[in-house]
Design a protein around this motif. Structure first.
Motif, PDB file in Angstrom:
ATOM      1  N   LYS A   1       1.565  -0.879  -0.088  1.00  0.00           N
ATOM      2  CA  LYS A   1       0.203   0.238   0.023  1.00  0.00           C
ATOM      3  C   LYS A   1       1.161   0.911   0.195  1.00  0.00           C
ATOM      4  CE  LYS A   1      -4.401  -0.944   2.098  1.00  0.00           C
ATOM      5  NZ  LYS A   1      -5.063  -1.441   3.380  1.00  0.00           N
ATOM      6  N   SER A   2       1.876   1.051   0.346  1.00  0.00           N
ATOM      7  CA  SER A   2       2.523   2.658   0.863  1.00  0.00           C
ATOM      8  C   SER A   2       2.922   3.533   0.151  1.00  0.00           C
ATOM      9  CB  SER A   2       4.025   2.589   1.632  1.00  0.00           C
ATOM     10  OG  SER A   2       4.649   1.433   0.887  1.00  0.00           O
ATOM     11  N   GLY A   3       3.138   2.657  -1.666  1.00  0.00           N
ATOM     12  CA  GLY A   3       3.429   3.838  -2.702  1.00  0.00           C
ATOM     13  C   GLY A   3       2.715   4.390  -2.622  1.00  0.00           C
ATOM     14  N   GLY A   4       1.131   3.900  -3.224  1.00  0.00           N
ATOM     15  CA  GLY A   4       0.382   4.404  -3.633  1.00  0.00           C
ATOM     16  C   GLY A   4      -0.225   5.388  -2.848  1.00  0.00           C
ATOM     17  N   LYS A   5      -0.430   5.768  -1.285  1.00  0.00           N
ATOM     18  CA  LYS A   5      -0.845   6.355  -0.199  1.00  0.00           C
ATOM     19  C   LYS A   5       0.356   7.580  -0.597  1.00  0.00           C
ATOM     20  CE  LYS A   5      -3.113   4.818   3.616  1.00  0.00           C
ATOM     21  NZ  LYS A   5      -2.912   3.925   4.826  1.00  0.00           N
ATOM     22  N   ALA A   6       1.518   7.240  -0.093  1.00  0.00           N
ATOM     23  CA  ALA A   6       2.501   8.405  -0.882  1.00  0.00           C
ATOM     24  C   ALA A   6       2.422   9.260  -1.510  1.00  0.00           C
ATOM     25  CB  ALA A   6       4.467   8.146  -1.153  1.00  0.00           C
ATOM     26  N   HIS A   7       2.159   9.218  -3.491  1.00  0.00           N
ATOM     27  CA  HIS A   7       1.374  10.096  -4.129  1.00  0.00           C
ATOM     28  C   HIS A   7       0.778  10.748  -4.171  1.00  0.00           C
ATOM     29  CE1 HIS A   7       3.992   6.990  -7.034  1.00  0.00           C
ATOM     30  NE2 HIS A   7       4.036   7.814  -7.862  1.00  0.00           N
ATOM     31  N   TYR A   8      -0.700  10.429  -3.052  1.00  0.00           N
ATOM     32  CA  TYR A   8      -1.766  11.069  -2.580  1.00  0.00           C
ATOM     33  C   TYR A   8      -1.110  12.122  -2.114  1.00  0.00           C
ATOM     34  CZ  TYR A   8      -4.796   7.582  -4.362  1.00  0.00           C
ATOM     35  OH  TYR A   8      -5.820   7.538  -5.250  1.00  0.00           O
ATOM     36  N   VAL A   9      -0.120  11.855  -0.670  1.00  0.00           N
ATOM     37  CA  VAL A   9       0.106  12.943   0.273  1.00  0.00           C
ATOM     38  C   VAL A   9       0.379  13.919  -1.093  1.00  0.00           C
ATOM     39  CG1 VAL A   9       1.340  13.359   1.715  1.00  0.00           C
ATOM     40  CG2 VAL A   9       0.413  11.492   1.839  1.00  0.00           C
ATOM     41  N   LEU A  10       1.476  13.772  -1.404  1.00  0.00           N
ATOM     42  CA  LEU A  10       2.184  14.359  -2.214  1.00  0.00           C
ATOM     43  C   LEU A  10       1.355  15.703  -3.296  1.00  0.00           C
ATOM     44  CD1 LEU A  10       5.935  14.993  -2.345  1.00  0.00           C
ATOM     45  CD2 LEU A  10       5.229  13.823  -4.373  1.00  0.00           C
ATOM     46  N   ILE A  11       0.441  14.909  -3.897  1.00  0.00           N
ATOM     47  CA  ILE A  11      -0.614  16.176  -4.990  1.00  0.00           C
ATOM     48  C   ILE A  11      -1.302  15.961  -3.946  1.00  0.00           C
ATOM     49  CG2 ILE A  11      -2.386  15.798  -6.027  1.00  0.00           C
ATOM     50  CD1 ILE A  11      -1.793  12.949  -7.384  1.00  0.00           C
ATOM     51  N   LEU A  12      -1.696  16.343  -2.605  1.00  0.00           N
ATOM     52  CA  LEU A  12      -2.272  17.100  -1.813  1.00  0.00           C
ATOM     53  C   LEU A  12      -1.278  18.277  -0.735  1.00  0.00           C
ATOM     54  CD1 LEU A  12      -5.381  16.644  -0.087  1.00  0.00           C
ATOM     55  CD2 LEU A  12      -3.860  16.495   1.840  1.00  0.00           C
ATOM     56  N   PHE A  13      -0.400  18.452  -0.844  1.00  0.00           N
ATOM     57  CA  PHE A  13       0.609  18.979  -0.754  1.00  0.00           C
ATOM     58  C   PHE A  13       1.265  20.505  -1.617  1.00  0.00           C
ATOM     59  CE2 PHE A  13       1.953  17.175   2.997  1.00  0.00           C
ATOM     60  CZ  PHE A  13       2.705  17.682   3.895  1.00  0.00           C
ATOM     61  N   LEU A  14       0.773  19.743  -2.651  1.00  0.00           N
ATOM     62  CA  LEU A  14       1.042  20.410  -4.091  1.00  0.00           C
ATOM     63  C   LEU A  14       0.052  21.187  -4.487  1.00  0.00           C
ATOM     64  CD1 LEU A  14       2.903  17.817  -6.430  1.00  0.00           C
ATOM     65  CD2 LEU A  14       4.053  20.156  -5.672  1.00  0.00           C
ATOM     66  N   ALA A  15      -1.276  21.042  -4.488  1.00  0.00           N
ATOM     67  CA  ALA A  15      -1.974  21.470  -4.362  1.00  0.00           C
ATOM     68  C   ALA A  15      -2.522  22.310  -3.538  1.00  0.00           C
ATOM     69  CB  ALA A  15      -4.008  20.208  -4.159  1.00  0.00           C
ATOM     70  N   LEU A  16      -1.970  21.817  -1.621  1.00  0.00           N
ATOM     71  CA  LEU A  16      -1.861  23.036  -1.118  1.00  0.00           C
ATOM     72  C   LEU A  16      -1.112  24.012  -0.709  1.00  0.00           C
ATOM     73  CD1 LEU A  16      -4.148  23.168   1.930  1.00  0.00           C
ATOM     74  CD2 LEU A  16      -1.713  22.172   2.691  1.00  0.00           C
ATOM     75  N   GLY A  17      -0.017  23.998  -2.035  1.00  0.00           N
ATOM     76  CA  GLY A  17       0.776  24.886  -2.042  1.00  0.00           C
ATOM     77  C   GLY A  17       0.423  26.132  -3.251  1.00  0.00           C
TER      78      GLY A  17
END
Lengths: 198, 245
Positions: free
Chosen positions: B218-234
């Motif tokens: 699972k870990s790969g997929g989750k890391a992607h979501y977090v990254l995208i979320l951070f970018l969107a927030l920025g």
């Protein structure tokens, strides 16, 4: 009092466990085997000798009102040293004695000797007194441990005596056995040492 | 005796300060002396246990560890490798259901999930009864095999109740229980509580072991979501500040 008398009184006449009934907690708690008894006894012996020496060295510099806290700090220091050294070099024994090593701090024998003897006598006498009491304590714990181990599991110092086919009388290894064994040993010691009442 | 110091506030505080000062200095010194031997002694014990519960390895599992959360606690998993290939994973597990408090058990797994071996690390169970979990003290009926107890777990593959929901799925293997509870393990005579607790510790290890497998997937997929979320927030903050000017 001669030096020899100071040394021997801790062993027989004023044996801390069998006669003065001091330091019962480690005496009952750690003596599940003769080996543990000897370990606990030697640890206490070291603390007794060292704290007696230091207390008698500094007795004149310590104001009366703070003497007990000072003694306890001195005792606690040596107990912590024993604790660390045992943990580092004899981890198996440390595991077996566990909680009881730090509890030497509140062992009445140690504070009792500091207060009753070391704070009134010179360094040499205090050291000898600590040694005598320590040997008496070690002897008592080893004897109690050996009795419990022999009756409880048919072994002594890890050597199987082949007394039992499978298990021994387990109750002697457990807590109640400590009280039973100690009671009988004290009775025997009293019978041997005291003159019959007139 | 006559020269004994008077008890005034000044002498009393000075004496206590001096004594505690000397005591702490002495203890600090002894502490530094014994620090390394203490960790060495502890590591040595763990290494012994590891070499028993893992197949032959040539790395040092003590430095190759993964920490996995299990309830409120974290379990340490030691990874054994031979020629850079994982040969087994040992989980340092524990249980709170012992007769006298917590004890810890080292459980080794082969890569396919079967138990390679188990060993008790430290315990406070009753001498003569519960302490037969220890390798030298356990005894089979014939009296010859002193590793009888821990051996029972060898080759067992934990089976989980797959009908349970995801969170509960790995809570308890159905086969690693004492026979009284419907499992495949024979309890130690007169020490059922300790035997149950040991099984509990092994179960915890099993659950943790299978969690490692799940995390890997699972870990790969989750890391992607977090990254995208951070970018969107920025991006959002960036635009928001621009508009405010």
């Amino acid at each position: 009092m001669s030096k020899l008398k100071i040394l021997s009184k801790g062993f027989i006449k004023e044996n801390p466990v069998f006669v003065m009934l001091l330091g019962m907690c480690p005496a009952l708690g750690t003596t599940t085997s003769a080996e543990n008894g000897i370990g606990m006894g030697l640890a206490t012996l070291f603390v007794l000798v060292m704290s007696n020496i230091v207390v008698s060295l500094v007795k004149n510099f310590i104001p009366d009102k703070v003497r007990i806290p000072s003694y306890i700090v001195i005792i606690a220091t040596f107990v912590t040293i024993v604790d660390l050294v045992l943990h580092a070099y004899v981890p198996d024994l440390y595991k077996a004695l566990g909680l009881f090593i730090p509890l030497i701090v509140v062992n009445c024998v140690v504070l009792g000797r500091a207060e009753a003897f070391a704070s009134k006598n010179n360094v040499l006498d205090s050291a000898i007194d600590g040694l005598g009491m320590g040997i008496g304590f070690t002897f008592a714990l080893t004897l109690l441990g050996a009795v419990r181990e022999i009756i409880g599991s048919g072994r002594v110092f890890g050597v199987n005596l082949h007394l039992y086919q499978s298990d021994g009388m387990l109750v002697f290894i457990l807590a109640p056995g400590a009280f039973i064994a100690l009671g009988f040993i004290i009775a025997i010691v009293n019978k041997l040492s005291k003159k019959p009442a007139q | 005796m006559a020269s004994k110091m008077k008890s005034t506030l000044l002498t009393m505080s000075l004496t206590l300060l001096l004594i505690t000062g000397i005591a702490s200095a002495l203890l600090a010194y002894v502490y530094t002396l014994t620090k390394d031997p203490i960790t060495q002694a502890e590591n040595q014990k763990k290494e012994q246990a590891l070499s028993l519960v893992l197949p032959k390895f040539d790395n040092s599992p003590l430095e190759d560890t993964v920490k996995i959360a299990s309830g409120v606690d974290t379990l340490i998993c030691y990874i054994g490798k031979n020629n850079n290939e994982i040969v087994g994973i040992a989980v340092e597990s524990f249980t709170d259901e012992g007769f006298s408090g917590r004890f810890s058990v080292m459980v080794g797994f082969l890569p396919d999930g079967t138990i390679y071996n188990t060993m008790i690390l430290e315990h406070k169970e009753t001498p003569g009864l519960g302490d037969k979990m220890e390798n030298e003290k356990s005894m089979s009926i014939s009296g010859s095999d002193t590793t009888w107890w821990s051996k029972q777990f060898i080759g067992k593959k934990p089976e989980f109740n797959t009908s349970e929901s995801d969170g509960k799925k790995y809570a308890e293997p159905i086969n690693i229980k004492v026979s009284k509870d419907g499992g495949e393990i024979d309890a130690i005579t007169a020490a059922t509580i300790s035997s149950r607790a040991y099984c509990n510790a092994v179960n915890r290890a099993c659950a943790t072991y299978f969690k490692i497998g799940e995390l890997k997937g699972k870990s790969g997929g989750k890391a992607h979501y977090v990254l995208i979320l951070f970018l969107a927030l920025g991006l959002f903050i960036f635009i928001f500040k621009k508009l405010n000017k």
